[in-house]
Design a protein around this motif. Structure first.
Motif, short mmCIF file in Angstrom:
data_model
loop_
_atom_site.label_atom_id
_atom_site.label_comp_id
_atom_site.label_asym_id
_atom_site.label_seq_id
_atom_site.Cartn_x
_atom_site.Cartn_y
_atom_site.Cartn_z
N GLU A 77 5.94 6.59 -0.20
CA GLU A 77 4.84 5.71 -0.57
C GLU A 77 5.37 4.36 -1.07
O GLU A 77 4.68 3.35 -1.00
N ASN A 127 -11.45 -1.79 7.04
CA ASN A 127 -12.06 -0.95 6.01
C ASN A 127 -12.33 -1.76 4.74
O ASN A 127 -12.09 -1.29 3.63
N ASN A 172 4.20 11.06 11.80
CA ASN A 172 4.43 12.15 10.86
C ASN A 172 5.89 12.57 10.78
O ASN A 172 6.32 13.15 9.78
N ASP A 213 0.23 7.94 6.99
CA ASP A 213 -0.17 8.81 8.10
C ASP A 213 -0.69 8.01 9.29
O ASP A 213 -0.48 8.39 10.45
N ARG A 214 -1.38 6.92 9.02
CA ARG A 214 -1.98 6.13 10.10
C ARG A 214 -0.99 5.19 10.78
O ARG A 214 -1.10 4.93 11.98
N ILE A 238 -7.86 2.79 0.46
CA ILE A 238 -7.13 3.69 1.36
C ILE A 238 -5.87 4.12 0.63
O ILE A 238 -5.10 3.28 0.16
N SER A 239 -5.67 5.41 0.52
CA SER A 239 -4.52 5.91 -0.24
C SER A 239 -3.21 5.56 0.45
O SER A 239 -3.16 5.32 1.66
N ARG A 240 -2.15 5.52 -0.34
CA ARG A 240 -0.83 5.25 0.23
C ARG A 240 -0.48 6.28 1.30
O ARG A 240 0.08 5.95 2.34
N GLN A 241 -0.79 7.54 1.02
CA GLN A 241 -0.47 8.59 1.98
C GLN A 241 -1.25 8.41 3.28
O GLN A 241 -0.73 8.62 4.37
N ASP A 242 -2.51 7.98 3.16
CA ASP A 242 -3.32 7.74 4.35
C ASP A 242 -2.74 6.59 5.17
O ASP A 242 -2.71 6.63 6.41
#
Length: 226
Positions: free
Chosen positions: A193, A170, A187, A182-183, A175-179
């Motif tokens: 973070e 990318n 979960n 999640d990736r 890209i957010s820390r949360q993203d």
């Protein structure tokens, strides 16, 4: 997976080893055990698809063994820690030495099985795409899980590798820390973070001059600059 997943259980409690071995074998896994980290390190670790590793043992700790597996044996075999420790610092320590998941004692066998299957599934999915990512002299082999700069191998933990690959796929996008959490983390894993920041700080150091291209921006996350 085309082959039967092979799991190594490392725990100094005999009763727990036997219970885990019986139940995981019943689920169709091939299971081996070790009563200590020292014993585990004598085995052919590259033959295992996953290591179920107790943190607190009489001799070498699970954290120390995991660190050796990553840094000295250069293996990215998934590691799930078993522990009674629950503080954020303990969790961060586990992930920073290359752990993939963290199961807190006491736990149910069903929970262990679900976690194992989730980690193995992530590993299988991440290995489906046979491709390479490159930026100038830095080459990331997604299939072999290797990184090199000017043909010199760079030793990354599993999470550091996955973060680098994600950012390179990318390029130019934040890209957010949360993203990222999640990736790259499932979960059901308790991480923060802050864990992303720690892994990226270590990644920057390891890739030298290219580390400055990983840019963080408050509220946006991280980006690998073009």
């Amino acid at each position: 997976m085309d082959v039967t997943p092979k799991i190594l259980i490392v725990d100094d409690e005999q009763d727990l080893r036997e219970i885990l071995q019986f139940n995981l074998s019943s689920e169709g896994f091939e299971v081996d055990t070790a009563a200590s980290a020292e014993e585990a390190l004598t085995k052919e670790l590259q033959s295992y698809h996953l290591i179920l590793l107790d943190v607190m043992m009489g001799g070498m700790s699970g954290y120390k063994m995991a660190d050796m597996v990553r840094k000295e044996h250069h293996l990215d075999t998934p590691i799930i820690f078993l522990t009674a420790k629950t503080s954020e610092n303990d969790l961060l320590t586990g992930f920073n030495v290359g752990g993939d998941d963290y199961i807190v004692k006491p736990f149910s066998i069903k929970e262990v099985i679900v976690r194992i299957k989730a980690v193995l599934k992530r590993g299988s999915a991440s290995g489906q795409a046979t491709t390479s990512l490159q930026h100038e002299d830095m080459l990331v082999d997604v299939d072999r899980k290797t990184v090199s700069i000017k043909e010199e191998a760079i030793n990354l933990t599993r999470k550091e590798f996955e973060i680098l690959a994600l950012l390179l796929r990318n390029k130019g996008k934040f890209i957010s820390r949360q993203d990222i959490l999640d990736r790259i983390w499932s979960n059901d894993v308790i991480v923060t973070e802050r864990n992303v920041d720690v892994n990226i700080a270590r990644l920057r150091k390891k890739i030298g001059n290219y580390g400055s291209l990983i840019v963080g921006r408050s509220g946006y996350g991280y980006c690998f600059e073009m």
